[in-house]
Design an enzyme around this catalytic site. Structure first.
Site, PDB file in Angstrom:
ATOM      1  N   THR A 112       0.800  -1.219   0.000  1.00  0.00           N
ATOM      2  CA  THR A 112       0.000   0.000   0.000  1.00  0.00           C
ATOM      3  C   THR A 112       0.835   1.272   0.000  1.00  0.00           C
ATOM      4  O   THR A 112       0.620   2.166  -0.824  1.00  0.00           O
ATOM      5  CB  THR A 112      -0.956  -0.003   1.208  1.00  0.00           C
ATOM      6  OG1 THR A 112      -1.852  -1.112   1.082  1.00  0.00           O
ATOM      7  CG2 THR A 112      -1.766   1.281   1.279  1.00  0.00           C
ATOM      8  N   LYS A 194      -7.073   4.942   5.248  1.00  0.00           N
ATOM      9  CA  LYS A 194      -5.774   4.672   5.859  1.00  0.00           C
ATOM     10  C   LYS A 194      -4.950   5.953   5.878  1.00  0.00           C
ATOM     11  O   LYS A 194      -5.006   6.743   4.930  1.00  0.00           O
ATOM     12  CB  LYS A 194      -5.005   3.618   5.063  1.00  0.00           C
ATOM     13  CG  LYS A 194      -5.665   2.258   4.973  1.00  0.00           C
ATOM     14  CD  LYS A 194      -4.812   1.316   4.126  1.00  0.00           C
ATOM     15  CE  LYS A 194      -5.426  -0.059   4.003  1.00  0.00           C
ATOM     16  NZ  LYS A 194      -4.609  -0.964   3.147  1.00  0.00           N
ATOM     17  N   ASP A 195      -4.125   6.116   6.902  1.00  0.00           N
ATOM     18  CA  ASP A 195      -3.284   7.313   6.944  1.00  0.00           C
ATOM     19  C   ASP A 195      -2.363   7.388   5.733  1.00  0.00           C
ATOM     20  O   ASP A 195      -2.240   8.432   5.089  1.00  0.00           O
ATOM     21  CB  ASP A 195      -2.483   7.371   8.259  1.00  0.00           C
ATOM     22  CG  ASP A 195      -1.719   6.100   8.578  1.00  0.00           C
ATOM     23  OD1 ASP A 195      -1.194   5.452   7.659  1.00  0.00           O
ATOM     24  OD2 ASP A 195      -1.636   5.751   9.774  1.00  0.00           O
ATOM     25  N   ARG A 196      -1.721   6.283   5.376  1.00  0.00           N
ATOM     26  CA  ARG A 196      -0.784   6.311   4.245  1.00  0.00           C
ATOM     27  C   ARG A 196      -1.484   6.550   2.914  1.00  0.00           C
ATOM     28  O   ARG A 196      -0.894   7.088   1.983  1.00  0.00           O
ATOM     29  CB  ARG A 196       0.029   5.021   4.198  1.00  0.00           C
ATOM     30  CG  ARG A 196      -0.775   3.719   4.202  1.00  0.00           C
ATOM     31  CD  ARG A 196       0.144   2.521   4.451  1.00  0.00           C
ATOM     32  NE  ARG A 196      -0.542   1.235   4.461  1.00  0.00           N
ATOM     33  CZ  ARG A 196      -1.044   0.661   5.535  1.00  0.00           C
ATOM     34  NH1 ARG A 196      -0.954   1.271   6.719  1.00  0.00           N
ATOM     35  NH2 ARG A 196      -1.619  -0.533   5.477  1.00  0.00           N
TER      36      ARG A 196
END
Length: 575
Positions: A112, A194-196
């Protein structure tokens, strides 16, 4: 307007933006202001140069780029269910837009963070520095998270040391960074479950918002701002995530429509199983809580919520409403969670894909009304594909299996101890790598290259391992042309990645999930690249091989910008 006058106008905008900019640590010192002015001036000159070689004039640019990512969507799924698509979801791209059947990543460890860092920088991990979701510090062996930064915290939420809060580890600029440096009035907003998935596409100069599994709300971090704007507070105050509490995820189509997928409750799902319909929350829950909010990620509902937040961002930030182009990135995380739990071949995954299709149709309808169909470009891709579960390979008569990383690293260390009299001489790293224990090496006065080479030889004795290369081989390129060497080279950054990088054989996985990704094989690298946006994109299918790094220079050209400095792709051959 002459070029000199254009330059003065842009420099004036840059100065005003810097004067209004919120402090980010020590980033507002005089030197940075001077560098910003110089960068803005150089970008204006580059824009003039671009205009002379066929890029569109500024007035012909799209007012909004809508960049959509479906986390963990292999290209094979887009085509496998084409007959079940709604008229204007994915079909808008396939029937009215441009799409690339042979679009691939070219790096080896397809996960990811690495994918999200690649898309809008146009650069592979060997340039972005985002080699995995997490990795080990080469000197201490401590875990490093790809967007971790203890200098910043989530707004209104608890923050743990390894939480993703800033793009500090990203070593490359994005298209959005180039756009905002050319014109600070441009807005770059990135949203994800998601943070990423939000922070990396936002780059260094955009703004990221991520879904918080503890509360069901969206939050940014103090890297971007000290408090949320009013539109974010209003969205969160309505508690929109609560409406699915004790509701069911039901199949979209009749049972017969899922005959091409694996039935529910496969034996390898484990005791929890997995079948539709599936209730959100448990019978024991009296009210929505962290377990419920986190569980929404493994369903269509968190993705629906992300798109609702994207609509709120368009209204709240007035995206695409003036002559300055904006970028909206939305990464839909649910498909990755579903595929990890049940595999991309499951009925759950098929239904989730079809649910996404209907969500996109609704989102496009709203974009047409809010922005205007002749004012925006939509792009859709994925951060990686997904391998079939090993059980699927075996059912088809192919080799496959599940590996335990801790066990094979232990066996490698046992061989190293026998050879060098010390242990443990290597650590397993999440990025398909081994990291040499430098502290122990120094204590025992051992040769680094000798230990790394012996570790490589021991690793290749393990079943399921296809190739491995040491730091010395990657730095010297002494094994160039060997199997998977170039893919591993693109996935490896000398300051961040491990000391022995390896690739598993097809059908093998080393993960606690039921299914996973992370290989250089087509099931993980072949992802959709879909474009829509008349008048900039003509309909058509392109079968020549292209790469995900080609997206960034393509968007840069549409926006009359130079490509990001680290980009290694080239503009896509749009029909």
């Amino acid at each position: 307007m002459g070029r000199a006058l254009v330059a003065r106008v842009h420099l004036g905008r840059a100065d005003r933006a810097l004067a209004l900019q919120r402090p980010r640590g020590d980033h507002t010192v005089t030197l940075r202001r001077l560098l910003a002015r110089l960068s803005a001036f150089l970008l204006v000159l580059l824009l003039a140069a671009c205009a002379s070689v066929g890029t569109p004039p500024p007035e012909a640019r799209p007012r909004l780029v809508v960049f959509l990512v479906v986390d963990g969507l292999p290209q094979r799924q887009v085509l496998a269910y084409r007959d079940q698509l709604a008229p204007d979801g994915f079909a808008r791209f396939l029937d009215k837009g441009a799409w690339f059947s042979q679009a691939n990543y070219a790096h080896a460890f397809t996960v990811t963070a690495a994918g999200h860092a690649t898309m809008l920088t146009g650069a592979y991990p060997h340039r972005t520095g985002i080699v995995a979701n997490e990795w080990r510090d080469l000197q201490t062996g401590a875990e490093v998270y790809n967007t971790g930064d203890t200098a910043h915290r989530y707004i209104g939420h608890n923050t743990n040391p390894l939480d993703g809060t800033s793009p500090r580890n990203l070593k490359a600029d994005t298209v959005g960074d180039v756009l905002r440096q050319a014109d600070p009035r441009a807005k770059v907003i990135a949203i994800s479950g998601k943070d990423r998935g939000a922070i990396l596409p936002a780059g260094h100069r955009g703004t990221a918002y991520m879904y918080m599994g503890s509360t069901g709300r969206f939050a940014s971090t103090t890297y971007y701002m000290q408090q949320h704007p009013a539109w974010v507070e209003a969205f969160n105050a309505a508690r929109p995530a609560d409406r699915w509490f004790k509701q069911e995820w039901k199949p979209l189509l009749p049972e017969a429509a899922y005959a091409r997928s694996l039935p529910d409750n496969q034996p390898w799902y484990g005791r929890a199983g997995g079948k539709l319909p599936m209730m959100m929350g448990t019978q024991a829950d009296d009210a929505p809580g962290p377990g419920y909010y986190t569980g929404l990620l493994r369903s269509p509902f968190a993705d629906e919520l992300s798109l609702e937040f994207a609509r709120a961002a368009i209204r709240g930030e007035q995206l695409g409403q003036d002559e300055v182009p904006d970028i909206l990135s939305v990464s839909l995380s649910g498909h990755d969670y579903v595929n990890h739990a049940y595999s991309a071949e499951s009925r759950m995954s098929q239904d989730h894909f079809l649910q996404l299709d209907r969500m996109l149709q609704s989102f496009f309808r709203d974009l047409d009304q809010m922005v205007g169909p002749g004012r925006y470009v939509a792009v859709l891709t994925a951060d990686h594909g997904f391998m079939p579960a090993p059980e699927v390979f075996k059912a088809q008569g192919q080799d496959g299996g599940r590996l335990n990383t801790g066990q094979f690293v232990g066996r490698v260390n046992a061989q190293l101890e026998s050879a060098f009299g010390a242990a443990p001489l290597v650590f397993g790293s999440p990025g398909s790598a081994l990291v040499v224990n430098r502290k122990l090496l120094a204590e025992k006065r051992l040769d680094f290259d000798a230990v790394a080479e012996r570790a490589r030889a021991a690793l290749l004795q393990e079943p399921g391992l296809a190739a491995a290369y040491t730091r010395r081989e990657l730095e010297s390129r002494s094994r160039a042309g060997a199997p998977f060497f170039e893919a591993i080279e693109k996935t490896w950054h000398k300051d961040v990645a491990g000391d022995v990088q390896y690739v598993l054989k097809p059908g093998y996985m080393a993960s606690s999930n039921n299914a996973t990704h992370g290989s250089p094989y087509p099931y993980d690298t072949n992802v959709p690249i879909l474009f829509w946006g008349p008048p900039w994109v003509k309909p058509g299918r392109v079968d020549s091989r292209v790469e995900v790094v080609d997206i960034a220079p393509t968007l840069a050209r549409m926006l009359a910008l130079p490509p990001p400095p680290a980009a290694e792709g080239r503009p896509l051959p749009l029909p």
